[in-house]
Design an enzyme around this catalytic site. Structure first.
Site, PDB file in Angstrom:
ATOM      1  N   GLU A 147      -1.599  13.804  -8.177  1.00 15.59           N
ATOM      2  CA  GLU A 147      -0.892  15.081  -8.333  1.00 15.59           C
ATOM      3  C   GLU A 147       0.598  14.846  -8.576  1.00 15.59           C
ATOM      4  O   GLU A 147       1.226  15.546  -9.380  1.00 15.59           O
ATOM      5  CB  GLU A 147      -1.066  15.947  -7.079  1.00 15.59           C
ATOM      6  CG  GLU A 147      -2.501  16.308  -6.756  1.00 15.59           C
ATOM      7  CD  GLU A 147      -3.174  15.283  -5.842  1.00 15.59           C
ATOM      8  OE1 GLU A 147      -2.906  14.071  -5.971  1.00 15.59           O
ATOM      9  OE2 GLU A 147      -3.982  15.705  -5.001  1.00 15.59           O
ATOM     10  N   TYR A 204       0.797  -1.234   0.000  1.00 11.74           N
ATOM     11  CA  TYR A 204       0.000   0.000   0.000  1.00 11.74           C
ATOM     12  C   TYR A 204       0.832   1.288   0.000  1.00 11.74           C
ATOM     13  O   TYR A 204       0.494   2.259  -0.659  1.00 11.74           O
ATOM     14  CB  TYR A 204      -0.928   0.040   1.221  1.00 11.74           C
ATOM     15  CG  TYR A 204      -1.998  -1.019   1.260  1.00 11.74           C
ATOM     16  CD1 TYR A 204      -2.253  -1.850   0.168  1.00 11.74           C
ATOM     17  CD2 TYR A 204      -2.753  -1.197   2.410  1.00 11.74           C
ATOM     18  CE1 TYR A 204      -3.234  -2.825   0.226  1.00 11.74           C
ATOM     19  CE2 TYR A 204      -3.744  -2.171   2.473  1.00 11.74           C
ATOM     20  CZ  TYR A 204      -3.979  -2.988   1.375  1.00 11.74           C
ATOM     21  OH  TYR A 204      -4.957  -3.938   1.431  1.00 11.74           O
ATOM     22  N   CYS A 226       1.645  15.690  -1.349  1.00 10.93           N
ATOM     23  CA  CYS A 226       1.475  16.304  -2.677  1.00 10.93           C
ATOM     24  C   CYS A 226       1.623  17.819  -2.605  1.00 10.93           C
ATOM     25  O   CYS A 226       2.145  18.443  -3.528  1.00 10.93           O
ATOM     26  CB  CYS A 226       0.118  15.944  -3.263  1.00 10.93           C
ATOM     27  SG  CYS A 226       0.005  14.219  -3.754  1.00 10.93           S
TER      28      CYS A 226
HETATM   29  N1  THU Z   1      -4.759  10.222  -3.315  1.00 12.37           N
HETATM   30  C1  THU Z   1      -4.328  10.999  -4.369  1.00 12.37           C
HETATM   31  O1  THU Z   1      -4.201  10.524  -5.504  1.00 12.37           O
HETATM   32  N2  THU Z   1      -4.058  12.305  -4.126  1.00 12.37           N
HETATM   33  C2  THU Z   1      -4.153  12.900  -2.904  1.00 12.37           C
HETATM   34  O2  THU Z   1      -3.790  14.061  -2.772  1.00 12.37           O
HETATM   35  C3  THU Z   1      -4.722  12.182  -1.777  1.00 12.37           C
HETATM   36  C4  THU Z   1      -4.930  10.722  -1.966  1.00 12.37           C
HETATM   37  C5  THU Z   1      -5.031   8.813  -3.554  1.00 12.37           C
HETATM   38  C6  THU Z   1      -4.040   7.873  -2.941  1.00 12.37           C
HETATM   39  C7  THU Z   1      -4.860   6.614  -2.776  1.00 12.37           C
HETATM   40  O3  THU Z   1      -4.779   5.859  -3.978  1.00 12.37           O
HETATM   41  C8  THU Z   1      -6.279   7.104  -2.627  1.00 12.37           C
HETATM   42  O4  THU Z   1      -6.280   8.461  -3.000  1.00 12.37           O
HETATM   43  C9  THU Z   1      -6.821   6.974  -1.213  1.00 12.37           C
HETATM   44  O5  THU Z   1      -5.961   7.553  -0.303  1.00 12.37           O
END
Ligand code: THU
Length: 130
Positions: A58, A51, A90
């Site tokens: 982003e 995980y 991010c």
């Molecule tokens: N996630 C993003 O792609 N960008 C973010 O800024 C926050 C979280 C994704 C990571 C993961 O695949 C899913 O959202 C749940 O956390």
């Protein structure tokens, strides 16, 4: 920025979101990053069975833009179900390239919030002397 450009940026984020690989969380995110020269680079989240190796939408958009030679960004659209903003990691990755506007949109592309990155991540980390 014209509304047409904003609409195109939102569409790009929604399209990227459709390609997200999120079989573990089922939370799909798309990002569309606009360069100072007006180009658009997209990213989606890519999860992993391990995980912690998951990469956010982003960050992928930043990587795609930088790989194409861009370091100056004006706006990023983040599309998700929860109208979520960029996570802390991010924000720091985006902040490397200066302030920009962040538009958070829902699954239909409706703008939920607009924020400056500098407001979302005040006192961001910078290497001393740089
Ligand atoms: N996630 C993003 O792609 N960008 C973010 O800024 C926050 C979280 C994704 C990571 C993961 O695949 C899913 O959202 C749940 O956390």
């Amino acid at each position: 920025m014209s509304d047409d450009r904003t609409a195109a940026l939102i569409r790009a984020a929604l399209e990227a979101r459709r390609r997200a690989y999120a079989p573990y969380s089922n939370f799909t995110v798309g990002a569309a990053l606009e360069t100072a020269s007006g180009e658009v680079f997209t990213g989606c989240n890519v999860e992993n069975a391990s995980y912690g190796l998951t990469i956010c939408a982003e960050c992928f958009a930043v990587g795609a833009a930088v790989a194409a030679g861009h370091h100056q960004f004006t706006r990023v659209v983040v599309a998700s179900d929860a109208k979520a903003g960029p996570c802390g990691a991010c924000r720091q990755v985006l902040a490397e390239f200066g302030d920009l506007e962040i538009l958070m949109v829902d699954a239909d592309g409706e703008i939920e919030r607009r924020r400056r990155l500098d407001d979302l991540l005040p006192e961001q980390f910078k290497l001393p002397g740089r």
